[in-house]
Design a protein around this motif. Sequence first.
Motif, PDB file in Angstrom:
ATOM      1  N   LEU A 453       0.140   0.619  -3.875  1.00 45.16           N
ATOM      2  CA  LEU A 453      -0.584   0.518  -2.602  1.00 45.16           C
ATOM      3  C   LEU A 453      -0.048  -0.622  -1.743  1.00 45.16           C
ATOM      4  CD1 LEU A 453      -4.121   1.508  -3.807  1.00 45.16           C
ATOM      5  CD2 LEU A 453      -2.860   2.573  -1.949  1.00 45.16           C
ATOM      6  N   VAL A 454       0.330  -1.729  -2.385  1.00 43.33           N
ATOM      7  CA  VAL A 454       0.875  -2.848  -1.613  1.00 43.33           C
ATOM      8  C   VAL A 454       2.177  -2.413  -0.936  1.00 43.33           C
ATOM      9  CG1 VAL A 454       1.903  -5.151  -1.801  1.00 43.33           C
ATOM     10  CG2 VAL A 454      -0.269  -4.645  -2.952  1.00 43.33           C
ATOM     11  N   ARG A 455       2.996  -1.653  -1.658  1.00 43.14           N
ATOM     12  CA  ARG A 455       4.237  -1.155  -1.045  1.00 43.14           C
ATOM     13  C   ARG A 455       3.952  -0.271   0.146  1.00 43.14           C
ATOM     14  NH1 ARG A 455       8.148  -0.024  -6.111  1.00 43.14           N
ATOM     15  NH2 ARG A 455       8.724  -2.209  -6.404  1.00 43.14           N
ATOM     16  N   ALA A 456       2.952   0.566   0.015  1.00 46.13           N
ATOM     17  CA  ALA A 456       2.607   1.437   1.156  1.00 46.13           C
ATOM     18  C   ALA A 456       2.226   0.589   2.367  1.00 46.13           C
ATOM     19  CB  ALA A 456       1.477   2.379   0.774  1.00 46.13           C
ATOM     20  N   CYS A 457       1.472  -0.493   2.132  1.00 47.51           N
ATOM     21  CA  CYS A 457       1.089  -1.385   3.242  1.00 47.51           C
ATOM     22  C   CYS A 457       2.324  -2.017   3.876  1.00 47.51           C
ATOM     23  CB  CYS A 457       0.183  -2.518   2.752  1.00 47.51           C
ATOM     24  SG  CYS A 457      -1.413  -1.970   2.178  1.00 47.51           S
ATOM     25  N   GLU A 458       3.310  -2.315   3.046  1.00 49.50           N
ATOM     26  CA  GLU A 458       4.502  -3.000   3.552  1.00 49.50           C
ATOM     27  C   GLU A 458       5.419  -2.066   4.335  1.00 49.50           C
ATOM     28  OE1 GLU A 458       5.775  -4.708  -0.126  1.00 49.50           O
ATOM     29  OE2 GLU A 458       4.614  -6.566   0.205  1.00 49.50           O
ATOM     30  N   ASN A 459       5.192  -0.765   4.237  1.00 45.85           N
ATOM     31  CA  ASN A 459       5.994   0.180   5.007  1.00 45.85           C
ATOM     32  C   ASN A 459       5.678   0.001   6.493  1.00 45.85           C
ATOM     33  OD1 ASN A 459       6.792   2.593   6.425  1.00 45.85           O
ATOM     34  ND2 ASN A 459       7.016   3.593   4.430  1.00 45.85           N
ATOM     35  N   PRO A 460       6.697  -0.275   7.322  1.00 38.42           N
ATOM     36  CA  PRO A 460       6.416  -0.568   8.733  1.00 38.42           C
ATOM     37  C   PRO A 460       5.830   0.611   9.510  1.00 38.42           C
ATOM     38  CG  PRO A 460       8.791  -0.409   8.333  1.00 38.42           C
ATOM     39  CD  PRO A 460       8.124  -0.399   6.988  1.00 38.42           C
ATOM     40  N   LEU A 483      -8.070  -4.477  -5.878  1.00 38.04           N
ATOM     41  CA  LEU A 483      -8.341  -4.287  -4.447  1.00 38.04           C
ATOM     42  C   LEU A 483      -8.103  -5.562  -3.656  1.00 38.04           C
ATOM     43  CD1 LEU A 483     -11.465  -1.942  -4.477  1.00 38.04           C
ATOM     44  CD2 LEU A 483      -9.184  -1.413  -3.607  1.00 38.04           C
ATOM     45  N   ASP A 484      -8.371  -6.731  -4.261  1.00 37.10           N
ATOM     46  CA  ASP A 484      -8.156  -7.967  -3.511  1.00 37.10           C
ATOM     47  C   ASP A 484      -6.704  -8.097  -3.070  1.00 37.10           C
ATOM     48  OD1 ASP A 484     -10.710  -9.292  -3.276  1.00 37.10           O
ATOM     49  OD2 ASP A 484     -10.680  -9.347  -5.470  1.00 37.10           O
ATOM     50  N   GLU A 485      -5.786  -7.687  -3.961  1.00 39.12           N
ATOM     51  CA  GLU A 485      -4.373  -7.759  -3.572  1.00 39.12           C
ATOM     52  C   GLU A 485      -4.059  -6.783  -2.454  1.00 39.12           C
ATOM     53  OE1 GLU A 485      -0.802  -7.937  -5.771  1.00 39.12           O
ATOM     54  OE2 GLU A 485      -1.805  -8.829  -7.511  1.00 39.12           O
ATOM     55  N   VAL A 486      -4.632  -5.601  -2.561  1.00 37.55           N
ATOM     56  CA  VAL A 486      -4.381  -4.595  -1.517  1.00 37.55           C
ATOM     57  C   VAL A 486      -4.971  -5.069  -0.187  1.00 37.55           C
ATOM     58  CG1 VAL A 486      -4.816  -2.210  -0.813  1.00 37.55           C
ATOM     59  CG2 VAL A 486      -4.337  -2.736  -3.217  1.00 37.55           C
ATOM     60  N   PHE A 487      -6.181  -5.615  -0.223  1.00 34.60           N
ATOM     61  CA  PHE A 487      -6.813  -6.074   1.016  1.00 34.60           C
ATOM     62  C   PHE A 487      -5.994  -7.198   1.649  1.00 34.60           C
ATOM     63  CE2 PHE A 487     -11.178  -4.798  -0.944  1.00 34.60           C
ATOM     64  CZ  PHE A 487     -10.888  -3.461  -0.689  1.00 34.60           C
ATOM     65  N   ALA A 488      -5.498  -8.091   0.807  1.00 34.90           N
ATOM     66  CA  ALA A 488      -4.682  -9.189   1.334  1.00 34.90           C
ATOM     67  C   ALA A 488      -3.405  -8.633   1.965  1.00 34.90           C
ATOM     68  CB  ALA A 488      -4.348 -10.177   0.214  1.00 34.90           C
ATOM     69  N   ALA A 489      -2.804  -7.629   1.318  1.00 33.61           N
ATOM     70  CA  ALA A 489      -1.587  -7.022   1.867  1.00 33.61           C
ATOM     71  C   ALA A 489      -1.882  -6.345   3.209  1.00 33.61           C
ATOM     72  CB  ALA A 489      -0.999  -6.011   0.883  1.00 33.61           C
ATOM     73  N   CYS A 490      -3.018  -5.714   3.316  1.00 31.81           N
ATOM     74  CA  CYS A 490      -3.399  -5.076   4.587  1.00 31.81           C
ATOM     75  C   CYS A 490      -3.505  -6.120   5.696  1.00 31.81           C
ATOM     76  CB  CYS A 490      -4.737  -4.352   4.443  1.00 31.81           C
ATOM     77  SG  CYS A 490      -4.587  -2.782   3.587  1.00 31.81           S
ATOM     78  N   ALA A 491      -4.182  -7.223   5.388  1.00 31.88           N
ATOM     79  CA  ALA A 491      -4.352  -8.275   6.394  1.00 31.88           C
ATOM     80  C   ALA A 491      -2.995  -8.848   6.809  1.00 31.88           C
ATOM     81  CB  ALA A 491      -5.254  -9.371   5.841  1.00 31.88           C
ATOM     82  N   ARG A 492      -2.134  -9.050   5.828  1.00 32.63           N
ATOM     83  CA  ARG A 492      -0.830  -9.674   6.078  1.00 32.63           C
ATOM     84  C   ARG A 492       0.083  -8.768   6.903  1.00 32.63           C
ATOM     85  NH1 ARG A 492       0.633  -9.875   0.910  1.00 32.63           N
ATOM     86  NH2 ARG A 492       2.269  -8.299   0.948  1.00 32.63           N
ATOM     87  N   HIS A 519     -10.961 -10.926   3.551  1.00 33.45           N
ATOM     88  CA  HIS A 519      -9.513 -11.161   3.545  1.00 33.45           C
ATOM     89  C   HIS A 519      -8.931 -11.118   4.960  1.00 33.45           C
ATOM     90  CE1 HIS A 519      -8.456 -11.126  -0.775  1.00 33.45           C
ATOM     91  NE2 HIS A 519      -9.510 -10.337  -0.913  1.00 33.45           N
ATOM     92  N   GLY A 520      -9.747 -10.751   5.927  1.00 35.18           N
ATOM     93  CA  GLY A 520      -9.263 -10.679   7.307  1.00 35.18           C
ATOM     94  C   GLY A 520      -8.617  -9.345   7.656  1.00 35.18           C
ATOM     95  N   ALA A 521      -8.854  -8.312   6.842  1.00 37.61           N
ATOM     96  CA  ALA A 521      -8.261  -7.007   7.128  1.00 37.61           C
ATOM     97  C   ALA A 521      -8.999  -6.332   8.286  1.00 37.61           C
ATOM     98  CB  ALA A 521      -8.335  -6.125   5.887  1.00 37.61           C
ATOM     99  N   LYS A 522      -8.324  -5.376   8.934  1.00 34.53           N
ATOM    100  CA  LYS A 522      -8.939  -4.541   9.967  1.00 34.53           C
ATOM    101  C   LYS A 522      -9.244  -3.158   9.388  1.00 34.53           C
ATOM    102  CE  LYS A 522      -8.620  -7.594  13.266  1.00 34.53           C
ATOM    103  NZ  LYS A 522      -9.837  -8.372  13.552  1.00 34.53           N
ATOM    104  N   PHE A 523     -10.065  -2.407  10.109  1.00 38.29           N
ATOM    105  CA  PHE A 523     -10.567  -1.129   9.599  1.00 38.29           C
ATOM    106  C   PHE A 523     -10.429  -0.028  10.651  1.00 38.29           C
ATOM    107  CE2 PHE A 523     -12.600  -4.649   7.607  1.00 38.29           C
ATOM    108  CZ  PHE A 523     -12.695  -4.298   6.270  1.00 38.29           C
TER     109      PHE A 523
END
Length: 574
Positions: A453-460, A483-492, A519-523
């Motif tokens: 999931l983190v990789r998917a977030c990193e896809n531009p 999920l905390d890691e995924v949420f952080a990746a989303c925010a980043r 984590h500061g993510a958007k929805f």
Amino acid sequence: MARPNEDVEALLQEYADLIAITGGDAFKARAYEKAARAIGGHPGDVSRLDVAGLKEIPNVGTSIAEKVVEYVRTGRVEAVEESRARIPAGVRQLIAIPTLGPKKALTLYEDLHISSVDELADAIRAERLRGLKGFGEKTEQNILHGIDLMRQAGGRILLSTAAEAAEEIVAGLSRIPGCEQCAHAGSLRRMRDSIGDLDILVAADRPAPFMEALTELPSTAEVIAHGQKKTSVRTVKGVQVDLRVVRRDSWGAALQYFTGSKAHNIRTRTIAVRQGLKLSEYGLFGARGGRRVASRSEEEVYARLGLPWIPPALREDRGEIEAAQRGELPEVVTEADIRGDLHTHTDLTDGLAPLEEMVAAAARRGYAYYAVTDHAPNLYMQRMTDEKILAQREQLRALDGERRMRLLHGTELNIGPDGEVDWPDAFLAGFDLCVASVHSHFGLDRRAMTRRLVRACENPHVNIIGHPTTRLIGRRPGIDVDLDEVFAACARTGTALEVNAQPDRLDLGDEDILRARSHGAKFAINTDAHSIPHLAYLRYGVGTAQRGWLTPEDVVNTWPLRRLRGFLRKHPGG
Ligand code: DGT
Ligand code: CA
Ligand code: CA
Ligand code: ZN
């Protein structure tokens, strides 16, 4: 029939399952399944259609249409009755376990003579399934988990089922002379993702006509208790309904009390006690003299406790009392704040309605923008191709701007086991936005799932993670992921998390939303509509977002299009 389309959908789905279990033609089973979905999503009332009319619904052929007519006319279908009779009751009980398919259920029955859920749980513990073909240790764990889910779900119903039932009942009772107020309270008003029972309130001088009316509604199957203060019934769909009639001058106090939650009420009563007052469903009273100091409206009750009115979705004792005392309650997002839907399907893949009809229905909702995101090619059964999606893009551009609604062309990508998605970068760059979701490989271990999931977030090109946990309420647990890691990746990375509004998903759920927000993510609150009626599911997504304390600032599809487009570029200025 209260809701003919849903009843017919359930019947055809059951028939499909019955065909599969009895080893019938898989193609036939699938045909019934597709027809079931088509009828469930059909906007008109199918009980008013004849065979010819029914056949105009996609995936409905002559023999299915005839069964529907038979059902509407007689309340039963001979072919379904015959199949039911051929299957032992025990096997039917096993199929109800969400993680056990019909084939495995039949194997358990035939090879081990297991014919109840309890027997199955015992057999797993006694390791009697070991050695059965197709049953590994992982299968055992899955089945046990499914049994847990089934027992937890025990009697709870989906938010949408509860909301629809409540609307009918409130409309019926509101028509009775002498009705001053009528509304639903309880967990439904708080928009929980599943509902134990319905709590309906009426304000009137005389309770009797309302109590009487509830027991006589066409949807009422059984009267559980019938009194002057409270009447409880069970509907034909198995939903329990508690009706309470109060005097007009206690309306606010009663609504506050029966909306709950219990935890929230304990806090409000404690605050009352500290002020020398007593709070009950009848009102707020002076503890000694017993003089009533507030009760007519919820606002009045909260105000007398020194609090602003608190939105029902927040009333869970998760910090809302403290926030209210500090004057820092969030201005939670409302349905009116949503400017567009960013995850929807058409009949180019598994949606039911053609593009023009979905777009027209979205425009009728008054949206400023609307995204079409049909499935990408790696979900093979959807048969997507480059040519098809590009042709759709042209068709969509031609509709863009009608009724001043702007259209976005997107797709719902499939996140593969290593976080890879469909199509090469250059092709992805042609979309206005991409949703990316997990549709396969649900069983990866936690580390692999998190990396995926983190990789998917990193896809531009990936803008929104669709239904992030993939849970199905009461049927399938969410994936095992940090999920905390995924949420952080989303925010980043500037990737939004979806709040999927399909009533059996509501994914992310409230508690995950709260964590993601920290984590500061958007929805993005999306319906994932596969038909026109699904567009109205938005309200369940908004309710879930409110339970997660989201404000319009947190939700990208409340933003004006210019700002949204900036977010979709992912690296503003970069
Ligand atoms: P549900 O039906 O399980 O989805 O959840 P609720 O919250 O609708 O619970 P329910 O139907 O038992 O009761 C409705 C509301 O009535 C509940 O949220 C708060 C209030 N209530 C019920 N019993 C009590 C109680 O013993 N103490 C307090 N403070 N409030 C109660
Ligand atoms: Ca309730
Ligand atoms: Ca109740
Ligand atoms: Zn979708």
